[in-house]
Design a protein around this motif. Structure first.
Motif, PDB file in Angstrom:
ATOM      1  N   SER A  63      47.359 -59.737  27.727  1.00 41.68           N
ATOM      2  CA  SER A  63      46.183 -59.018  27.219  1.00 41.68           C
ATOM      3  C   SER A  63      46.362 -57.504  27.273  1.00 41.68           C
TER       4      SER A  63
ATOM      5  N   VAL B  21      39.244 -55.467  20.672  1.00 41.06           N
ATOM      6  CA  VAL B  21      40.015 -54.360  21.258  1.00 41.06           C
ATOM      7  C   VAL B  21      40.098 -53.197  20.271  1.00 41.06           C
TER       8      VAL B  21
ATOM      9  N   TRP C  47      46.565 -54.630  24.383  1.00 43.42           N
ATOM     10  CA  TRP C  47      45.667 -53.450  24.352  1.00 43.42           C
ATOM     11  C   TRP C  47      46.482 -52.165  24.158  1.00 43.42           C
TER      12      TRP C  47
ATOM     13  N   GLU D  91      34.390 -51.567  27.193  1.00 43.37           N
ATOM     14  CA  GLU D  91      34.208 -52.701  26.265  1.00 43.37           C
ATOM     15  C   GLU D  91      33.139 -53.588  26.890  1.00 43.37           C
TER      16      GLU D  91
ATOM     17  N   PHE E  20      40.686 -61.428  25.004  1.00 45.33           N
ATOM     18  CA  PHE E  20      40.809 -60.163  24.280  1.00 45.33           C
ATOM     19  C   PHE E  20      41.128 -60.480  22.832  1.00 45.33           C
TER      20      PHE E  20
ATOM     21  N   SER F  13      38.584 -51.873  29.535  1.00 42.87           N
ATOM     22  CA  SER F  13      38.034 -53.215  29.309  1.00 42.87           C
ATOM     23  C   SER F  13      36.748 -53.389  30.122  1.00 42.87           C
TER      24      SER F  13
ATOM     25  N   GLY G  10      36.609 -59.628  27.016  1.00 40.30           N
ATOM     26  CA  GLY G  10      37.500 -59.344  28.148  1.00 40.30           C
ATOM     27  C   GLY G  10      37.213 -60.265  29.320  1.00 40.30           C
TER      28      GLY G  10
END
Ligand code: IPM
Ligand code: MN
Length: 347
Positions: free
Chosen positions: A192, A162, A196, A129, A157, A237, A133
């Motif tokens: 977070s 996500v 996810w 990502e 996040f 992340s 994040g």
């Protein structure tokens, strides 16, 4: 003839050498395949900062927006400009402004390359990502310079962020060997990372053909060393992906082989292609930087632009060259020798 306009940002240190190398390989591939690459070079770098007080002009992002893609070398010259200044002035704002939310980094051994592991073959696609994040930049410092000083840096996040990176990962897995490893640390980070994991579970129902496993980052680090052949697509992340992809570079023989693409999958802004390595001040100017990571990133650029044949030809030429022993021993071959070896294999 189809012509693509490419913004070239060689940046600092070996970024210049490897961008030149990649550009000359790309030009040969373009000529062979019947399209044109029109490059515009921008001198944005730490040197530019010294002269102007900025890493890029105020309208730098707007200038870049008009290009089909960006090819970047490396940013950073810590002896003169602190990294937190140079990176936040050039590389990181481009990733964010152009919503290049998927940072794709392939890790596999090129023919002839001896990695540090016993594993002879693996083919991992890390998807990091790239816009939020741990890199969100939300935070601050209070009571600076006193004993009561506090520094806060908050990871952010979002559901949008996500979901889109995981969806991208699932799609990549579907087009490869059908396996997705989602990386978190949800045993310790209960907001977070649990979030996810939940989104991973929910999306997996949409991709019944993809086999999903969730790993904690520590276990994934071990797995990449002990059993890299068990992995296909790995999605993580921003910070976790950053760390894992240096590990990925190490197991594929070093940073000189690690390519990357900062992709805007919506295609409403240019994507950016850059080697994973930095400006390497210790070898800058010596002419011994390995251009393979930059050349491979250039091939990823052509692939993204839809020039699949040219991209495949560059990858094949790179593999022919390394199989011939060119570029496989870090520091041994000169940048220009490796570049010439790949160009020779292209034609
Ligand atoms: C990378 C680099 C950058 C990052 C640095 C230079 C800010 O390490 O592209 O992996 O952390 O994203
Ligand atoms: Mn990194």
């Amino acid at each position: 003839m189809k012509t693509y306009s490419i913004a070239l940002i060689p940046g600092d240190g070996i970024g210049r050498d490897v961008t030149d190398a990649a550009w000359s390989v790309l030009q040969v591939a373009a000529k062979t395949c019947g399209f044109a690459l029109n490059g515009t070079e921008f001198p944005w770098s730490c040197e530019f900062y010294r002269k102007t007080g900025r890493m890029m002009p105020e309208d730098g992002i707007e200038t870049l927006r008009t290009f089909d893609a960006i090819l970047l070398g490396a940013v950073g010259w810590p002896a003169e400009v602190p990294d937190a200044v140079s990176l936040h002035g050039l590389l990181l704002p481009i990733r964010k402004a152009f919503v290049q939310y998927a940072n794709i980094r392939p890790h596999r051994l090129l023919p002839g390359v001896q990695g540090p592991l016993r594993a002879e073959a693996f083919d991992i696609l890390c998807i990091r990502e790239n816009t939020e994040g741990e890199y969100s930049g939300a935070g601050g410092r209070v009571h600076q310079g006193t004993n009561d000083e506090v520094a806060v840096e908050t990871s952010i996040f979002t559901r949008t962020g996500v979901e889109r990176i995981l969806r991208f990962g699932f799609e990549q897995a579907r087009s490869r060997r059908g396996k997705l490893a989602s990386v978190t640390k949800s045993n310790a980070q209960k907001y977070s990372m649990v979030f996810w994991d939940e989104i991973t579970d929910r999306l997996s129902a949409e991709f019944p053909d993809v086999e999903v496993s969730s790993y904690h980052i520590d276990a994934m680090a071990a797995r990449m060393v002990m059993a890299p052949e068990s992995l296909d697509v790995v999605v993580a992340s921003n910070l976790f992906g950053d760390i894992l992809t240096d590990l990925g570079a190490a197991i594929q023989g070093g940073l000189g082989f690690a390519a990357s693409a900062n992709i805007n999958p919506r295609r409403d802004a240019p994507s950016m292609f850059e080697p994973v390595h930095g400006s390497a001040p210790d070898i800058a100017g010596l002419g011994i930087a390995n251009p393979i990571a930059a050349i491979w990133s250039g091939a990823m650029m052509l692939d993204h632009l839809g020039e699949k044949d040219a991209a495949a030809r560059i990858i094949a030429a790179m593999e022919t060259a390394t199989a011939r022993g060119i570029g496989i021993s870090p520091g041994k071959d000169r940048t220009e020798t490796i570049t010439a070896g790949i160009i020779a294999a292209l034609s």
